[in-house]
Design an enzyme around this catalytic site. Sequence first.
Site, mmCIF file in Angstrom:
data_model
loop_
_atom_site.group_PDB
_atom_site.id
_atom_site.type_symbol
_atom_site.label_atom_id
_atom_site.label_comp_id
_atom_site.label_asym_id
_atom_site.label_seq_id
_atom_site.Cartn_x
_atom_site.Cartn_y
_atom_site.Cartn_z
ATOM 1 N N LEU A 28 -17.596 50.593 -8.292
ATOM 2 C CA LEU A 28 -16.375 50.706 -7.494
ATOM 3 C C LEU A 28 -16.396 49.778 -6.284
ATOM 4 C CD1 LEU A 28 -15.850 54.589 -7.460
ATOM 5 C CD2 LEU A 28 -14.584 52.900 -8.801
ATOM 6 N N GLY A 34 -25.565 50.072 0.340
ATOM 7 C CA GLY A 34 -25.640 50.599 -1.013
ATOM 8 C C GLY A 34 -24.451 50.200 -1.855
ATOM 9 N N ASP A 144 -18.058 55.590 13.008
ATOM 10 C CA ASP A 144 -17.680 54.358 12.303
ATOM 11 C C ASP A 144 -16.364 54.534 11.572
ATOM 12 O OD1 ASP A 144 -18.055 51.694 11.655
ATOM 13 O OD2 ASP A 144 -19.141 52.124 9.810
#
Length: 696
Positions: A28, A34, A144
């Site tokens: 995706l 990651g 964030d």
Amino acid sequence: MAPQRRAGAGAEAELPEYAGHYRLESLLGSGGMGMVHLARSTSGLKLAVKVVHAEFARDREFRGRFRQEVAAARRVSGAFTAPVVDADPEAERPWMATLFIPGPTLAEQVKRNGPMTPAQLRRLMAGLAEALRDIHRVGVVHRDLKPSNVLLAEDGPKVIDFGISRPSDSELRTETGKLIGTPPFMAPEQFRRPREVGPAADVFALGSVVVHAATGRGPFDSDSPYVVAYQVVHDEPDLTGIPQELAPLVLRCLAKEPEDRPTPDELMRELRSVAASYDTQAFIPAQRTGAEAAPPPSPRQPRRPPRKRLTRGALVAGAALVLAASGAASVHLAGPDGDPPAKTPAPAPSAAFGAWEAKPASGEGGMPHCSRGTDELLCARRDAVFALDPTDGGLRWRHTTSDRTVSRPPVVSGGTVQTSTAEDGLVEGLDPASGTPVWRRDVPEGGAVRYAGDTLLLTGADGTVTGVDGSSGATKWNRSLPGHGGTPLASFAADPLAYATSTSPDGTHTRLTAVDPDTGALRWDVRLEGALQAVGAGGGSVFLLSGDPRDGTTTGLVRYSPRSGTSLRVPLPVPRHDVRATVRGNVVHLLAQGGSLEAVDLEARKRVWHLETGISHGSAPVSDGRHVYVTAPDGRLLAVDARSGRLLGQTAPRLGAAADRVVASLPEPVVAEGRVYASAPDGTVFAVDGREPADW
């Protein structure tokens, strides 16, 4: 996990086939830490599985951070986030599986479909406020929040990626000496006090995210994350394009001090008063399901305004110190989502600010040279360096250099205030709070002193360049630059590199070399046609004056783009003598001998305006995007409209007893927070409101 091959180079060319007992079907997306895969549970439930990069899986500290991310995501799982289904932070490749939520990120949505409508913005703002209430209620600060971490589902926005979040009861802290986040969506306290960040930082980020959704850019914008850091801490946000009914609330979210921002509950109450009910229109015109659906067509984007830049005067005294003031030994700054330009905001000084003037040094000594620090105005005149209160001109401290004459404005580098003297070639680093010397360093005989971020660059007559740590005065590196002799390096606000230029004896070509000021490494080296001088850099380009070395005239401008290796040349209609120039965006402002001031737009490849100021010679021009400022030899400060070149206002002369003397080097004005600071031959330092030059 058995490996699954994928075409491509690098460590991630071999992808895992399983995370636990979940089969990974397709990729995706990929981030710095990651990769996220689409997977299915045994019952067929769609999942988004984040698998840590192999290189980080071997890092104990990162594993601790990933365990914290899993814990934070589990604590806040609910209606406004992606619920955690399973996770294994101790696996060979740590992973976490959350419920798959169909829909694009806010960053993707704005990039493909343009800014949101007012109704969509109200719904987004309310949904994010609800999400933050849910997150903060369980003692977690996200830290964030940004457009790429907001998923637009049919039932409202979902906040994802708790990779740098921090539970209030967690003993694990952000890596010592590092700032982690995305500068355009970070709150001022994340730069100033990163270990003391609370829930209000997420509210600041919410305000920035809403501006991005409404305009396609952030309230603070630049190519350089260091410049953005300065803007976040010091500048007023650009709210151009925000719906009138939402602008006051967004402005409160973007308050500099955490205690001045609304809580998520207050946001929701005030949003209910803005609109009795929110539009139930979906966020996305065409639903997108991860990698399974084609993206919606991209409508034509509105015309983008010029990029916002900081003036050179704000560079050293601001951008470097914003990061250094946090005590950071090293800084990780993630880049902004996309590449949206920003309009130049109208400066907005504090309501309490009033024009002032001060004479911090007595006797003769010429014009003070000033720069802006974090919260002070730093000036030097003859044998003294002093710090002034930028609000009223009050003296905060004074440092005497005895019989040594300070040769340029004080500069903040590495958290110290640095001054250099001409006679004995000495550089001092001073404590910014008291002016007390912290370190001293000799300059090579016949050498030059320049600054680039937190590094002091000393160039000897033999061409040897020494990089000096601005905080300690210790040597970082030492090297010669082939083909440059004793040419001093130059650095500019919106660019992390330093540049050396050397023109051949016959003036037919110039060698331009880019140097990393932190390491001394050569980034690139090129030979360009003509006699050139670097006057600015930013946006991936270097800007240079082109001229005739035989008579010292400037005949044109050059923009060199190292990525493509191409040069754009724009000739001046009339050659100019003794030119001083500054760059803002793609516009170069030039002031020549005799007072000719002009603006050349390199993107448009033409001169856009020209003004004869009537001054014999002046300082380098400085622009805040709305105005261009120049200091005259008699102490006047001139303001010119940056768009039309029309003279808008000027201050009174301040010659004093030195009316019969000619000043060899005029200090350029300092522009910060909507105020303009300048100096005069009578020793005066003064400040005026930059919004209305006609009132000076």
